[in-house]
Every structure is written in C-alpha cells, then in structure tokens.
Write a protein that holds these residues in place. Structure first.
Motif, PDB file in Angstrom:
ATOM      1  N   CYS A   8       0.842  -1.195   0.000  1.00  0.00           N
ATOM      2  CA  CYS A   8       0.000   0.000   0.000  1.00  0.00           C
ATOM      3  C   CYS A   8       0.879   1.247   0.000  1.00  0.00           C
ATOM      4  N   LEU A  16      -6.837   7.878   1.676  1.00  0.00           N
ATOM      5  CA  LEU A  16      -7.882   7.148   2.415  1.00  0.00           C
ATOM      6  C   LEU A  16      -8.110   7.776   3.789  1.00  0.00           C
ATOM      7  N   LYS A  19     -10.142  10.785   3.375  1.00  0.00           N
ATOM      8  CA  LYS A  19     -11.551  10.496   3.048  1.00  0.00           C
ATOM      9  C   LYS A  19     -12.306  10.020   4.286  1.00  0.00           C
ATOM     10  N   VAL A  20     -11.650   9.161   5.065  1.00  0.00           N
ATOM     11  CA  VAL A  20     -12.323   8.666   6.278  1.00  0.00           C
ATOM     12  C   VAL A  20     -12.597   9.853   7.211  1.00  0.00           C
ATOM     13  N   LEU A  40      -8.722  -1.657   7.450  1.00  0.00           N
ATOM     14  CA  LEU A  40      -9.104  -1.925   6.059  1.00  0.00           C
ATOM     15  C   LEU A  40      -8.760  -3.364   5.690  1.00  0.00           C
ATOM     16  N   LEU A  56      -7.732  -1.039  -2.493  1.00  0.00           N
ATOM     17  CA  LEU A  56      -7.418   0.204  -1.774  1.00  0.00           C
ATOM     18  C   LEU A  56      -7.334   1.383  -2.735  1.00  0.00           C
ATOM     19  N   LEU A  59     -10.698   2.393  -3.923  1.00  0.00           N
ATOM     20  CA  LEU A  59     -11.400   3.050  -2.813  1.00  0.00           C
ATOM     21  C   LEU A  59     -10.902   4.482  -2.642  1.00  0.00           C
ATOM     22  N   ALA A  60      -9.602   4.649  -2.760  1.00  0.00           N
ATOM     23  CA  ALA A  60      -9.000   5.964  -2.525  1.00  0.00           C
ATOM     24  C   ALA A  60      -9.455   6.971  -3.576  1.00  0.00           C
ATOM     25  N   TRP A  64     -17.146   8.758  -2.664  1.00  0.00           N
ATOM     26  CA  TRP A  64     -17.851   7.969  -1.650  1.00  0.00           C
ATOM     27  C   TRP A  64     -19.278   8.486  -1.493  1.00  0.00           C
TER      28      TRP A  64
END
Ligand SMILES: C[S@@+](CC[C@H](N)C(=O)[O-])C[C@H]1O[C@@H](n2cnc3c(N)ncnc32)[C@H](O)[C@@H]1O
Length: 511
Positions: A8, A16, A19-20, A40, A56, A59-60, A64
């Motif tokens: 990663c 990420l 975003k979280v 994750l 990942l 998702l990144a 969202w």
C-alpha cells in the motif's frame, strides 16, 4: 493477505485517511495510519477481497456516496457499550440535573422532556436513560411526554437496538434485579420488556456531517459519550458546537472522561459529572459566543509524556466557566498544566496513592491539546490503577478506552491478558497474549504466562514449547538483569523457575 503494508503506497493511505476523516470525522493522522491499514485489511478479509492493493486504490480514488460510506462503517465503528455504563455519572445526572429539571418543569406546567443519545450504538445507553427517567418519574410517568431519540452512524447497530435483545455482555456491570426488572428471558438472551419497547426513536445520523441539521433541537439532555474520542480535534470541536447549540436553555451535554480534553481544547469548560464531563447549554452562557465553526488549523506544540509520540495541539481561546445548577464538584479550571499533573500522577502512583493518582489523571485528561498517545497513556494508567485495587470492571473500561486510542499498544494487550486471566477467562487471555507476542516477540513474561495458561487448559506440549522459548530468552539475559514488567523480579529468578518447571514436567510427562 498477511503482509499487506508493503503493497500500500503512503500516498494511497494518505488519501484514504483524508476520506475517512472527511466522511466519518475519525482521526487517522500520521501515527495512526497503521491502524487505518489494519482496519481496512480486516474489512477486506471479511469481504473476501483478493487484490487488496487494487481495492485500496479504487477506494482511494472513488467518490464515496452514502452506500459506500455505509459499507465501510463496520471497519471504523466500535460497538463497545453496556447498560448503565458509567453508572456514577447517571447517578450524578439523576441527583444534580434531572431531579431539579423535572421539578422546574412541573412548576411551570410543562411536563415534557427531550433526550438524545448521540452515538447510541446498540441502544444500551438510550434504554438506560429511559429506565432512569421512569424511575425518577415513578407513578407520574404517564402524565409526562418523553421524547427519546437515539442515533448512530452504524445502521446494523441501530437494527439491533430496535430489536431490544441483549446477551450477557450488555449486563456486565448490572445485578440480576436490574435485568429482571427491565427484561424478559428469551432463550439465552434478554429482551426489553414491553413497557419500554417502542418508546425510543432510533435513527441513523452521522455526527461528522456538518451539513445535516441536528435531528433534535431544544434537547434537555444529550449523551455523546465515547464517540468524539475517535474524531480529530477540529471535527470534534465542530460537533461539540452543534450539540451545544441543540440544547434547551436548561440542557446539558455529557461526554466521557476521556473526552473532557476535547471540550477544553475546543474552548469549553464544563464540570465533572461523576466520572463523566458535563457541558451546559449555550443559552446559559456555557459556551463561548458562537463565531462560526472552530478554526481547523494552527496547532501549538503540546507537552509529551515519556515514550509517547507527540502530535500538535491547537491554540485555544480562553474558555468560559459554566455554572451548573448544583455543582457537585468545582469546575475544571485548574492552575496546574498537563506536565505538572502528569508528574503528580506518577508520584501518587509510585507512592501507592491510587485514588489521588486517578483524580489527577482525570484532571490531566481534561487538559487541552493532549495527543491520542498521551490520552492513551493516561487511560492505561487509570486501568492499571483500578486493576491494582482488584476493581476489574473499572480496569476493563479504561483499558477499552486505551485500546481504542492505540490499538497496537503492547502494554495495553498485556494488561488485557492479565485481566482476562484474573477473571478466569483463559481463552481470552491467550488471545490477548498472541497479540502481545506479535507486537513484541521478545517479551519474556508473555511466554511464561502463555505456558501457564496452556498448561491450565490441558495443552501440555504447547505449554512446554512456550516455556522453552521463555528459558531461551532468559538465558540470553545478564543474570542480574531485571525482568521487564516483572515487578522487581530478576531474569535469573524466572530462569530458575522455568528450569524447575521443565524438570518437573520431564520427570512426569503428561499423557
Ligand atoms: C464506543 S460506542 C459508544 C456507545 C455509547 N455512547 C457508550 O458510551 O456506551 C461509539 C459509537 O459511536 C458511533 N459513531 C462513530 N462515529 C460516528 C459518527 N460519525 N456519527 C454517529 N455515530 C458515530 C459508533 O457507531 C458507535 O456505535
């Protein structure tokens, strides 16, 4: 998928984390990135994702939407709760806030109350509040209008709350009379009795979403405990502003002890409410005048306890004192700064003054600008102090908070193993030891305890193996070396004990 860290890129992880934070408010700044990755990883394993790094990346760089956020929530929310959690604080509420509030409303002929459990998890907190109010109102209950709202971001938790069906863990700090009174047995579980069913409105609500208006205005009481501790300080401050703005003139917001520092840092001063921290309504001058959301930048360096990595703290405005109707304890405006309080707590702990040490640690936790690592250290010391006094439930509560703040803390998992062993829960102790030895493979006492637990569970061979690893590690130490975490015991002393045990076992081998 054991070694995914290598696959990663730091850039993907940074996106990420951003975003979280943006969607959930949860803080995964630099030193917490390994925890983000671990969560994750667990989620990917649950969802049988084969190409972890591809997943990942996707998702990144995806947008969202609500469905995506919901799919990720199980990885980021902690379902730790139980009935009458922090009972001392609920007793304080009944004595210091609700009793007087009900009397005032009665006099004014306004028999109504609005209450909100924000971050209610599986509902235990909201039901505890409902039970408490019914007890306070007694036979008058039918003549009052109670609006009880409970919200959470995790819809699976809310579905369980709606069901009102609970296992033994939810009652871990309650006597059987409490359970019998409010619940009826259903197989091995317990369901909320009809008298209390359907009286709480459970709704999904994301506290971190500043665009959604608060679902309750004019609340007389908001419990938001053990939720904001996971948020970044600026996001927690913004939520505090909104919650305080949603209170009625008489209203009160309750945070957990570990969240007192979040309030102080955001410029609010409250008062200790038993083991919780209470903030009064903006309308009563309990908060500084609204000047928009708090600034999200401008940190100043914070003092760091030994061994704890530092993060930066925000510069804070001067907080205003809050005068609650019947203050039980002085407001938390302390002359001593965090460094003095920390040193004082260490002195109290080493001289065996546990209650004084805990009081000082509590004040320390209310200081502005503590990093997660500093809060973790304080929670861990609280846990150890309660454990030393054989108050295992209290110890476990503080340990949960410590672990929530630093999930990869070896000392915390070590204490977890010891507490589980003291409760006679050998499997849980062995599981905690696995984590200890994963995090610190050379931790000698870990192998020794592992050997004892395995032997007690009848796994003689595995126990011997652990004992031999322990002996080998001890042989590598100088004779007079103190045993790490060994309370003054030397390595040589434990080595003799290991040899003795191994000799006894080889003399009478297990079948
Ligand atoms: C540790 S539990 C605390 C439950 C309860 N308040 C207590 O003290 O026992 C934390 C809860 O906060 C919820 N939560 C986390 N982030 C949230 C958010 N952004 N909005 C609303 N709830 C959130 C989690 O789903 C979880 O149920």
């Amino acid at each position: 998928m054991t070694r995914i860290e290598a696959s990663c890129s730091p850039r993907v992880l940074e996106v990420l984390a951003h975003k979280v934070h943006q969607h959930l408010g949860i803080d995964f700044s630099a030193e917490r990135r390994p925890d983000l990755l671990r969560r994750l990883q667990l989620l990917a394993m649950e969802q049988h994702i084969e190409d972890f790094s591809g997943w990942l990346q996707a998702l990144a760089f995806a947008d969202w939407d609500a469905a995506q956020v919901q799919a990720l929530i199980p990885a980021f929310t902690v379902g730790e709760t139980y009935f009458r959690r922090d009972a001392e604080a609920l007793d304080w509420l009944a004595r210091q806030h609700l009793g007087a509030l009900l009397a005032r409303r009665r006099l004014a002929g306004q028999r109504s109350l609005r209450l909100w459990s924000a971050g209610c998890c599986t509902g235990e907190e909201a039901y505890s509040l409902l039970f408490l109010l019914d007890e306070l109102l007694g036979r008058e209950a039918d003549t009052w209008s109670l609006e009880l709202l409970a919200s959470d971001i995790n819809t699976a938790f809310l579905a369980r709350a709606e069901q009102g069906l609970y296992g033994a863990n939810a009652f871990r700090r309650n006597d059987s009379a409490f359970r019998r009174r409010h619940f009826q047995a259903e197989g091995r579980l317990w369901r909320v009795r009809p008298a209390w069913r359907g009286r709480i409105r459970f709704i999904p609500y994301n506290l971190a979403d500043g665009l959604q208006p608060c679902p309750m205005q004019g609340a007389d009481l908001i419990l938001c405990r053990n939720v904001l501790m996971y948020f970044s300080p600026p996001r927690a401050a913004a939520v505090l502003h909104r919650l305080l703005g949603s209170l009625s003139r008489d209203g009160l917001l309750l945070l957990s002890a570990v969240e007192a520092g979040i309030a102080t840092q955001a410029g609010f001063t409250g008062t200790w409410a038993g083991c919780n921290y209470a903030l009064a309504s903006a309308a009563r001058g309990g908060v500084r005048p609204a000047s928009g959301a708090p600034a999200e930048a401008g940190p100043a360096p914070a003092w760091v306890p030994p061994g704890a990595p530092a993060t930066r703290a925000r510069k804070i405005p001067r907080p205003r004192a809050v005068v609650l109707s019947q203050p039980a304890e002085p407001a938390a405006a302390h002359a001593a700064g965090p460094e003095q309080l920390w040193q004082q707590a260490q002195r109290d702990l080493s001289s065996g003054h546990s209650p004084a040490a805990r009081e000082t640690l509590r004040r320390y936790l209310a200081c502005a600008g503590l990093s997660h690592a500093q809060q973790h250290q304080a929670c861990l010391q609280m846990a150890r102090s309660w454990a030393d006094q054989q108050q295992l439930d209290e110890a476990q509560d503080w340990l949960q908070r410590a672990l929530a703040l630093e999930p990869a803390s070896m000392p915390a998992h070590w204490l977890q193993a010891q507490l589980a062993q003291q409760r006679g829960e050998n499997q849980a102790a062995l599981l905690a030891l696995q984590r200890v030895l994963y995090l610190e493979p050379g931790f000698i006492l870990g192998y020794f305890l592992q050997a004892r637990l395995l032997s007690a569970s009848g796994r003689a061979r595995a126990s011997d193996k652990a004992l031999r690893v322990c002996r080998q590690l001890l042989e590598e130490q100088a004779d007079d070396a103190p045993l790490p975490q060994g309370d003054g015991m030397s390595c040589a002393q434990l080595l003799r004990l290991c040899e003795q045990l191994l000799e006894e076992r080889s003399a009478c081998p297990s079948p």
